[in-house]
Design a protein around this motif. Sequence first.
Motif, PDB file in Angstrom:
ATOM      1  N   ILE A   1       2.294   1.699  23.162  1.00  0.00           N
ATOM      2  CA  ILE A   1       1.652   0.943  22.100  1.00  0.00           C
ATOM      3  C   ILE A   1       2.019   1.642  20.801  1.00  0.00           C
ATOM      4  N   ILE A   2       2.737   0.947  19.958  1.00  0.00           N
ATOM      5  CA  ILE A   2       3.143   1.496  18.668  1.00  0.00           C
ATOM      6  C   ILE A   2       2.333   0.762  17.615  1.00  0.00           C
ATOM      7  N   GLY A   3       1.494   1.491  16.928  1.00  0.00           N
ATOM      8  CA  GLY A   3       0.617   0.869  15.942  1.00  0.00           C
ATOM      9  C   GLY A   3      -0.094   1.926  15.138  1.00  0.00           C
ATOM     10  N   THR A   4      -1.409   1.803  15.078  1.00  0.00           N
ATOM     11  CA  THR A   4      -2.245   2.761  14.356  1.00  0.00           C
ATOM     12  C   THR A   4      -3.182   3.470  15.335  1.00  0.00           C
ATOM     13  N   ILE A   5      -3.839   4.487  14.836  1.00  0.00           N
ATOM     14  CA  ILE A   5      -4.847   5.186  15.643  1.00  0.00           C
ATOM     15  C   ILE A   5      -5.904   4.178  16.115  1.00  0.00           C
ATOM     16  N   ARG A   6      -6.284   3.263  15.243  1.00  0.00           N
ATOM     17  CA  ARG A   6      -7.274   2.247  15.604  1.00  0.00           C
ATOM     18  C   ARG A   6      -6.773   1.393  16.775  1.00  0.00           C
ATOM     19  N   ASP A   7      -5.510   0.979  16.730  1.00  0.00           N
ATOM     20  CA  ASP A   7      -4.937   0.197  17.828  1.00  0.00           C
ATOM     21  C   ASP A   7      -5.019   0.971  19.143  1.00  0.00           C
TER      22      ASP A   7
ATOM     23  N   ARG B   1      -0.902  23.528  14.712  1.00  0.00           N
ATOM     24  CA  ARG B   1      -1.428  22.163  14.752  1.00  0.00           C
ATOM     25  C   ARG B   1      -0.761  21.421  15.906  1.00  0.00           C
ATOM     26  N   THR B   2      -1.365  20.315  16.290  1.00  0.00           N
ATOM     27  CA  THR B   2      -0.837  19.563  17.425  1.00  0.00           C
ATOM     28  C   THR B   2      -0.443  18.147  17.018  1.00  0.00           C
ATOM     29  N   TRP B   3       0.568  17.642  17.676  1.00  0.00           N
ATOM     30  CA  TRP B   3       1.061  16.282  17.453  1.00  0.00           C
ATOM     31  C   TRP B   3       0.604  15.329  18.556  1.00  0.00           C
ATOM     32  N   LEU B   4      -0.073  15.848  19.555  1.00  0.00           N
ATOM     33  CA  LEU B   4      -0.383  15.062  20.745  1.00  0.00           C
ATOM     34  C   LEU B   4      -1.876  15.109  21.039  1.00  0.00           C
ATOM     35  N   LEU B   5      -2.476  13.941  21.305  1.00  0.00           N
ATOM     36  CA  LEU B   5      -3.875  13.873  21.710  1.00  0.00           C
ATOM     37  C   LEU B   5      -3.961  13.652  23.202  1.00  0.00           C
TER      38      LEU B   5
ATOM     39  N   ASP C   1      -5.869   4.196   9.922  1.00  0.00           N
ATOM     40  CA  ASP C   1      -4.599   3.526   9.620  1.00  0.00           C
ATOM     41  C   ASP C   1      -3.376   4.427   9.807  1.00  0.00           C
ATOM     42  N   GLN C   2      -3.579   5.646  10.309  1.00  0.00           N
ATOM     43  CA  GLN C   2      -2.428   6.524  10.556  1.00  0.00           C
ATOM     44  C   GLN C   2      -1.550   5.935  11.670  1.00  0.00           C
ATOM     45  N   PRO C   3      -0.254   5.798  11.433  1.00  0.00           N
ATOM     46  CA  PRO C   3       0.633   5.325  12.497  1.00  0.00           C
ATOM     47  C   PRO C   3       0.600   6.281  13.693  1.00  0.00           C
ATOM     48  N   ALA C   4       0.655   5.702  14.891  1.00  0.00           N
ATOM     49  CA  ALA C   4       0.617   6.502  16.112  1.00  0.00           C
ATOM     50  C   ALA C   4       1.253   5.713  17.249  1.00  0.00           C
ATOM     51  N   THR C   5       1.567   6.419  18.323  1.00  0.00           N
ATOM     52  CA  THR C   5       2.128   5.796  19.518  1.00  0.00           C
ATOM     53  C   THR C   5       1.342   6.278  20.722  1.00  0.00           C
TER      54      THR C   5
ATOM     55  N   LYS D   1      -3.597   9.572  32.285  1.00  0.00           N
ATOM     56  CA  LYS D   1      -2.206   9.904  31.972  1.00  0.00           C
ATOM     57  C   LYS D   1      -1.810   9.510  30.551  1.00  0.00           C
ATOM     58  N   ALA D   2      -2.738   8.956  29.784  1.00  0.00           N
ATOM     59  CA  ALA D   2      -2.428   8.499  28.425  1.00  0.00           C
ATOM     60  C   ALA D   2      -2.361   9.668  27.448  1.00  0.00           C
ATOM     61  N   ARG D   3      -1.492   9.529  26.468  1.00  0.00           N
ATOM     62  CA  ARG D   3      -1.370  10.494  25.374  1.00  0.00           C
ATOM     63  C   ARG D   3      -1.095   9.704  24.095  1.00  0.00           C
ATOM     64  N   VAL D   4      -1.539  10.238  22.962  1.00  0.00           N
ATOM     65  CA  VAL D   4      -1.231   9.630  21.672  1.00  0.00           C
ATOM     66  C   VAL D   4      -0.379  10.608  20.882  1.00  0.00           C
ATOM     67  N   LEU D   5       0.758  10.131  20.438  1.00  0.00           N
ATOM     68  CA  LEU D   5       1.646  10.907  19.586  1.00  0.00           C
ATOM     69  C   LEU D   5       1.312  10.564  18.142  1.00  0.00           C
ATOM     70  N   LEU D   6       0.948  11.579  17.377  1.00  0.00           N
ATOM     71  CA  LEU D   6       0.555  11.394  15.979  1.00  0.00           C
ATOM     72  C   LEU D   6       1.762  11.479  15.051  1.00  0.00           C
ATOM     73  N   THR D   7       1.622  10.888  13.868  1.00  0.00           N
ATOM     74  CA  THR D   7       2.663  11.044  12.853  1.00  0.00           C
ATOM     75  C   THR D   7       2.343  12.192  11.910  1.00  0.00           C
ATOM     76  N   GLN D   8       1.075  12.632  11.918  1.00  0.00           N
ATOM     77  CA  GLN D   8       0.656  13.804  11.152  1.00  0.00           C
ATOM     78  C   GLN D   8      -0.158  14.688  12.090  1.00  0.00           C
ATOM     79  N   PRO D   9       0.254  15.920  12.272  1.00  0.00           N
ATOM     80  CA  PRO D   9      -0.467  16.780  13.216  1.00  0.00           C
ATOM     81  C   PRO D   9      -1.860  17.143  12.712  1.00  0.00           C
ATOM     82  N   ILE D  10      -2.735  17.483  13.663  1.00  0.00           N
ATOM     83  CA  ILE D  10      -4.088  17.907  13.313  1.00  0.00           C
ATOM     84  C   ILE D  10      -4.322  19.320  13.840  1.00  0.00           C
ATOM     85  N   HIS D  11      -5.280  19.999  13.225  1.00  0.00           N
ATOM     86  CA  HIS D  11      -5.644  21.349  13.656  1.00  0.00           C
ATOM     87  C   HIS D  11      -6.653  21.249  14.790  1.00  0.00           C
ATOM     88  N   ARG D  12      -6.465  22.075  15.792  1.00  0.00           N
ATOM     89  CA  ARG D  12      -7.433  22.186  16.895  1.00  0.00           C
ATOM     90  C   ARG D  12      -8.107  23.540  16.811  1.00  0.00           C
TER      91      ARG D  12
END
Length: 83
Positions: free
Chosen positions: A24-30, A62-66, A10-14, A45-56
Amino acid sequence: MAYTDAIPWDQPATMIDLDGKVPIIGTIRDCALHFPLYKPEAQAKARVLLTQPIHREGRATRTWLLEPSEIAELTERLVRETN
């Protein structure tokens, strides 16, 4: 366990692609649900911008982009958890 397993559904993401299509502006699930619908060129070419960064692993910050491979991990996780 992949580090993307720690991202709540349910984390918001784009999700964006680098061709300039509407994001696509929604959740990680979307994002995980829509990623397999993309053509291979768009997936690459797709990337997901997170609202909370994760550790790699192996990175000092931490990173904001998947990246596409990480989005694919999320899609695989969604399939595992829904079956």
